[in-house]
Design a protein around this motif. Structure first.
Motif, short mmCIF file in Angstrom:
data_model
loop_
_atom_site.label_atom_id
_atom_site.label_comp_id
_atom_site.label_asym_id
_atom_site.label_seq_id
_atom_site.Cartn_x
_atom_site.Cartn_y
_atom_site.Cartn_z
N THR A 160 0.84 -1.19 0.00
CA THR A 160 0.00 0.00 0.00
C THR A 160 0.88 1.24 0.00
O THR A 160 2.10 1.16 0.18
N ALA A 199 -3.46 4.33 0.51
CA ALA A 199 -4.06 3.96 -0.77
C ALA A 199 -3.71 2.51 -1.09
O ALA A 199 -2.54 2.12 -1.02
N SER A 200 -4.73 1.73 -1.45
CA SER A 200 -4.55 0.34 -1.84
C SER A 200 -5.01 0.17 -3.29
O SER A 200 -6.08 0.66 -3.66
N PHE A 201 -4.22 -0.54 -4.08
CA PHE A 201 -4.49 -0.70 -5.51
C PHE A 201 -4.82 -2.16 -5.81
O PHE A 201 -4.26 -3.08 -5.19
N LEU A 221 -9.83 8.80 -6.77
CA LEU A 221 -9.18 8.19 -7.93
C LEU A 221 -9.58 9.02 -9.15
O LEU A 221 -10.76 9.07 -9.52
N VAL A 271 -8.95 1.98 -6.65
CA VAL A 271 -8.12 2.39 -5.52
C VAL A 271 -9.02 2.58 -4.31
O VAL A 271 -10.10 3.18 -4.41
N LEU A 308 -3.98 10.20 -8.63
CA LEU A 308 -4.81 10.38 -7.45
C LEU A 308 -4.96 11.88 -7.21
O LEU A 308 -3.99 12.63 -7.31
N TYR A 367 -1.54 5.62 -12.34
CA TYR A 367 -2.72 6.23 -11.73
C TYR A 367 -2.45 7.71 -11.44
O TYR A 367 -1.32 8.11 -11.17
#
Length: 311
Positions: free
Chosen positions: A181, A271-273, A243, A250, A281, A279
């Motif tokens: 993360t 943030a977790s993908f 996102l 995300v 953000l 990306y």
């Protein structure tokens, strides 16, 4: 005295009953309509324009994602573009559900004149366009923003409100390898206007209080703003992570962070993908009326393949 109390109780009961009947009637009408979780189009929306101190203008856009669950990814290109000029004007490629207002701005020169700036989106076989122009009726000011964000009619002090500022601690181009993360630390400052909103005292009658809590808990079926002014109104300032562009999803923990005191502070989110890719953000510093965006580019690398044991 007894008759007065009874009359008051009867009036209160009638008001609650009327409110409940209105809610039931509204729900019945809504249930007669088809609610689509996915498969519907995304309509771009021109919100209005702003004046800049240097004579240029900002065209402000949002959108209406007609789905209740689907958050489509529409990459910038033939299905997501502006004209005239560059197709990429900083628009999102990931679209949250329902109505999202004041999402981004496109700066145009002082001599823009009477031309239209057109944002075109195509999704699920339907093409929609938003036409932006400098017609006087579309000019935005703090009063329009305050009312549209649910903060009501602004007072005189609010017209001196300045945009909050937000900065990221560290680099703006980051890299993470799945399944790791990413910790994001944003520092936000503000002038303290409008500041925290006064909280209303709950009704003394527990039945009416319960009804009001239930009504507040349910979001509007049309406007489910991700950057909710109610979060910032509690303390006077907040940061909300979204996102903005990217091929996967995300998750932010937390997504919205109130800043105590309304004048500034440090916020931390994780943030977790769910998939690799590039990306963008976007964090919004929000004082409940004005917002300031901050974009962070993240390269998410795939999870390393397990090493084979040697024989």
């Amino acid at each position: 005295m007894l008759s007065r109390n009874r009359a008051g109780s009867s009036a209160l009961a009638l008001s609650i009953a009327a409110a409940l009947l209105f809610t039931i009637g509204t729900a019945t009408g809504a249930s007669a309509q088809v609610r689509w979780d996915r498969g519907q189009n995304v309509a771009p929306v021109f919100e209005g324009w702003e004046r800049n101190a240097d004579g240029t203008f900002n065209m402000v856009f949002g959108y209406m994602n007609r789905n209740y669950e689907e958050m489509p990814h529409i990459p910038v290109g033939e299905n997501n573009f502006f004209e005239p000029g560059p197709a990429d004007r900083g628009q999102p490629s990931r679209f949250y559900v329902r109505r999202q207002q004041f999402v981004f701005k496109v700066q145009v020169p002082a001599d823009w004149g009477e031309k239209d700036l057109v944002w075109t989106l195509t999704h699920q076989g339907r093409t929609d366009k938003a036409y932006a122009s400098l017609w006087p009726v579309w000019e935005l000011d703090v009063g329009v923003l305050s009312k549209n964000r649910g903060m009501g009619t602004p007072t005189g002090a609010l017209y001196d409100n300045q945009h909050p500022a937000v900065a990221l601690s560290g680099a703006h181009d980051l890299t993470v390898t799945l399944p790791d993360t990413l910790t994001l630390t944003a520092v936000v400052t503000d002038d303290g206007v409008p500041g925290p909103r006064a909280r209303r005292e709950p009704p003394s009658d527990p039945r009416l209080a319960a009804f009001q809590r239930e009504r507040a808990r349910r979001p509007s079926p049309n406007n489910q703003a991700v950057v909710s002014s109610r979060v910032a109104a509690r303390t006077g300032l907040a940061v909300t992570w979204t996102l903005y562009r990217g091929p996967g999803m995300v998750t932010f923990d937390p997504m919205s962070i109130p800043v105590e005191g309304g004048r500034g502070g440090e916020t931390v989110t994780t943030a977790s993908f769910d998939s690799p890719g590039t990306y963008v953000l976007r964090a919004y510093a929000d004082d409940s009326v004005l917002t300031t965006p901050l974009d962070v580019t993240v390269t998410v690398q795939p999870e390393p393949a397990p090493r084979r044991a040697r024989r």
